[in-house]
Scaffold this active site. Structure first.
Site, PDB file in Angstrom:
ATOM      1  N   LEU A   1       1.112   4.988   0.132  1.00 52.93           N
ATOM      2  CA  LEU A   1       0.492   6.279   0.422  1.00 52.93           C
ATOM      3  C   LEU A   1       1.518   7.281   0.941  1.00 52.93           C
ATOM      4  CD1 LEU A   1      -1.993   8.086   0.713  1.00 52.93           C
ATOM      5  CD2 LEU A   1      -2.398   7.048   2.960  1.00 52.93           C
TER       6      LEU A   1
ATOM      7  N   GLY B   1      12.616  -7.078  35.137  1.00 49.21           N
ATOM      8  CA  GLY B   1      13.832  -6.451  35.646  1.00 49.21           C
ATOM      9  C   GLY B   1      14.947  -6.483  34.618  1.00 49.21           C
TER      10      GLY B   1
ATOM     11  N   GLN C   1       9.556  -4.087  33.190  1.00 49.04           N
ATOM     12  CA  GLN C   1       9.771  -3.779  34.605  1.00 49.04           C
ATOM     13  C   GLN C   1       9.643  -5.032  35.469  1.00 49.04           C
ATOM     14  OE1 GLN C   1      10.763  -0.806  35.133  1.00 49.04           O
ATOM     15  NE2 GLN C   1      10.944  -0.777  37.363  1.00 49.04           N
TER      16      GLN C   1
ATOM     17  N   PHE D   1       0.846  -1.188   0.000  1.00 52.03           N
ATOM     18  CA  PHE D   1       0.000   0.000   0.000  1.00 52.03           C
ATOM     19  C   PHE D   1       0.880   1.235   0.000  1.00 52.03           C
ATOM     20  CE2 PHE D   1      -2.685   3.003   2.586  1.00 52.03           C
ATOM     21  CZ  PHE D   1      -3.726   3.128   1.690  1.00 52.03           C
TER      22      PHE D   1
ATOM     23  N   GLU E   1      -0.760   3.265  10.081  1.00 52.65           N
ATOM     24  CA  GLU E   1      -2.201   3.186   9.811  1.00 52.65           C
ATOM     25  C   GLU E   1      -2.993   4.199  10.638  1.00 52.65           C
ATOM     26  OE1 GLU E   1      -4.116  -0.476   9.077  1.00 52.65           O
ATOM     27  OE2 GLU E   1      -2.258  -1.528   8.556  1.00 52.65           O
TER      28      GLU E   1
ATOM     29  N   ILE F   1       7.270   1.911   2.988  1.00 53.16           N
ATOM     30  CA  ILE F   1       6.190   1.086   2.445  1.00 53.16           C
ATOM     31  C   ILE F   1       6.368  -0.374   2.881  1.00 53.16           C
ATOM     32  CG2 ILE F   1       4.979   0.359   0.376  1.00 53.16           C
ATOM     33  CD1 ILE F   1       4.804   3.396   1.108  1.00 53.16           C
ATOM     34  N   THR F   2       5.440  -0.827   3.726  1.00 48.04           N
ATOM     35  CA  THR F   2       5.501  -2.179   4.267  1.00 48.04           C
ATOM     36  C   THR F   2       5.306  -3.217   3.164  1.00 48.04           C
ATOM     37  OG1 THR F   2       4.610  -1.399   6.368  1.00 48.04           O
ATOM     38  CG2 THR F   2       4.473  -3.759   5.940  1.00 48.04           C
TER      39      THR F   2
ATOM     40  N   SER G   1      -1.737   7.824  16.874  1.00 45.48           N
ATOM     41  CA  SER G   1      -2.676   8.039  17.980  1.00 45.48           C
ATOM     42  C   SER G   1      -3.297   9.429  17.910  1.00 45.48           C
ATOM     43  CB  SER G   1      -1.958   7.867  19.324  1.00 45.48           C
ATOM     44  OG  SER G   1      -1.606   6.512  19.530  1.00 45.48           O
TER      45      SER G   1
END
Length: 387
Positions: free
Chosen positions: A124, A342, A339, A122, A366, A156-157, A369
């Site tokens: 873009l 550790g 965490q 894809f 895609e 581009i993946t 956020s």
């Protein structure tokens, strides 16, 4: 049409075994070699994983979205690179064709995408356009009944493996936004199309990205998704399939989170300090409990939104909520997993730090956020004003 209960259970059990017995033992090898073994790709083809969402009429499994997210939960329980290989074939690379493609285009490409004979990609993002996808500069200049494509697509993946590219280019030079952009189907061996070097990434080794370069790439008008009558309509096609893609990514994040919680709990029960397993310490318990709660919330969000989508209820806002929450959630779970482990969580031998790096990408590709936040808020405002 949904699968009958027994068939769906058989499919999910098969995917479970494939993930546990074939993919998880190869995670470190794939990370070190930056490649998925060819025999695994062939097994994916035989299992039908390249055609999960492609209709049965074109050789796919034709899963409903409720069924697809159940598969994605399971695929998320291993390195994201494995899922990435099949992602475009089941997402924007095929759904644009399913929804807006001509019947000739569907029959020509979908069976081969479903079987994995073709790998989709894809195109873009560009160097100067990512979240602001409407500002893309790649051009498609009309020349008789053909178009000449010029420009470079970035990050581009699957580009190094791809046989078919869905390419967005500006066909109306007078526009400066999403209007005037057209979606083209371009085969990888088309003269003038070339690839840049593989990108060196923070994580997700085995999932490859690179530049895709177009220099006077000539394609016919019939290469437009939907045919010449859908000139300048490319973004409308993309928007129609975004909800499904966002839900699929959110489901994968749930699977990764549940895997990390399982690994963290096992380690906490085995690792002893001060004469007892660290799982007995309340601050460790708090991290486990927070992770379990957030992963469960994301799973419920994804399943409910998938049910609504299958009932053809508009879910643009809810799908963006799922993408935003699940991708941010898995980042927090991965951080807690480091965490809890550790020093072992920081060392490559345990694989936790690899997942910590891998999941960071989910909040970016895609739709970042921040883009999801804008989609949610703008939809809320539009709905409030429309009352």
């Amino acid at each position: 049409m949904a699968l009958d209960g027994e068939t769906l259970e058989q499919l999910l059990a098969t995917v479970d075994r494939f993930v546990e017995e074939r993919l998880r033992p190869l995670e470190q090898r794939v990370a070190e070699e930056d490649a998925i073994p060819p025999e695994i790709v062939e097994e994916m083809r035989r299992l039908g994983l390249f055609g999960l969402s492609i209709p049965e009429a074109y050789g796919g499994l034709g899963l409903t979205l409720v069924e697809e997210v159940q598969v994605a939960f399971r695929l998320g329980r291993t390195s994201p690179a494995f899922r990435s290989l099949i992602g475009t074939n089941n997402g924007i690379g095929s759904q644009g064709l399913v929804i807006d493609g001509t019947e000739e285009q569907r029959r020509h490409y979908l069976p081969r995408l479903a079987s994995g004979a073709l790998i989709g990609s894809f195109c873009l993002t560009e160097a100067s356009s990512g979240s602001d996808a409407g500002s893309l500069r790649m051009t498609a200049r009309a020349e008789g009944e053909n178009f000449l494509l010029n420009g470079t697509k970035r990050y581009i993946t699957n580009a190094p493996e791809a046989d078919l590219f869905t390419v967005f280019a500006r066909t109306d030079p007078a526009t400066r936004d999403a209007r005037g952009v057209t979606a083209f189907l371009v085969e990888a061996d088309t003269p003038g199309l070339s690839l840049g070097a593989h990108d060196k990434k923070m994580g997700q080794q085995g999932a490859h990205t690179c530049d895709v370069i177009f220099e006077d790439v000539r394609v016919p008008g019939s290469a437009i998704i939907g045919g010449p009558e859908r000139l300048n309509q490319g973004f409308k096609t993309a928007m129609k399939v975004l909800d499904r893609g966002r839900l699929h990514i959110a489901a994968v994040c749930v699977g990764v989170a549940e895997r990390l919680i399982e690994d963290s709990l096992r380690y906490a029960l085995e690792r002893e300090q001060f004469g007892q397993p660290i799982a007995e310490f309340q601050l460790i318990q708090a991290m486990l409990a927070d992770s379990r709660t957030e992963a469960y919330a994301a799973r419920c969000m994804v399943e409910e939104t998938a049910r609504r989508k299958d009932r053809e209820v508009p879910v643009s806002t809810e799908a963006a909520c799922c993408k935003l929450y699940a991708t941010e959630m898995v980042g927090r779970v991965a951080d807690r997993a480091v965490q809890i482990h550790g020093g072992a969580g920081y060392i490559a031998d345990y694989g936790i730090e690899r997942f910590y790096r891998d999941v960071r990408l989910f909040r970016i590709y895609e739709g970042t956020s921040q883009i999801q936040q804008l989609v949610i808020a703008r939809n809320m405002i539009r709905e409030a004003r429309g009352r």
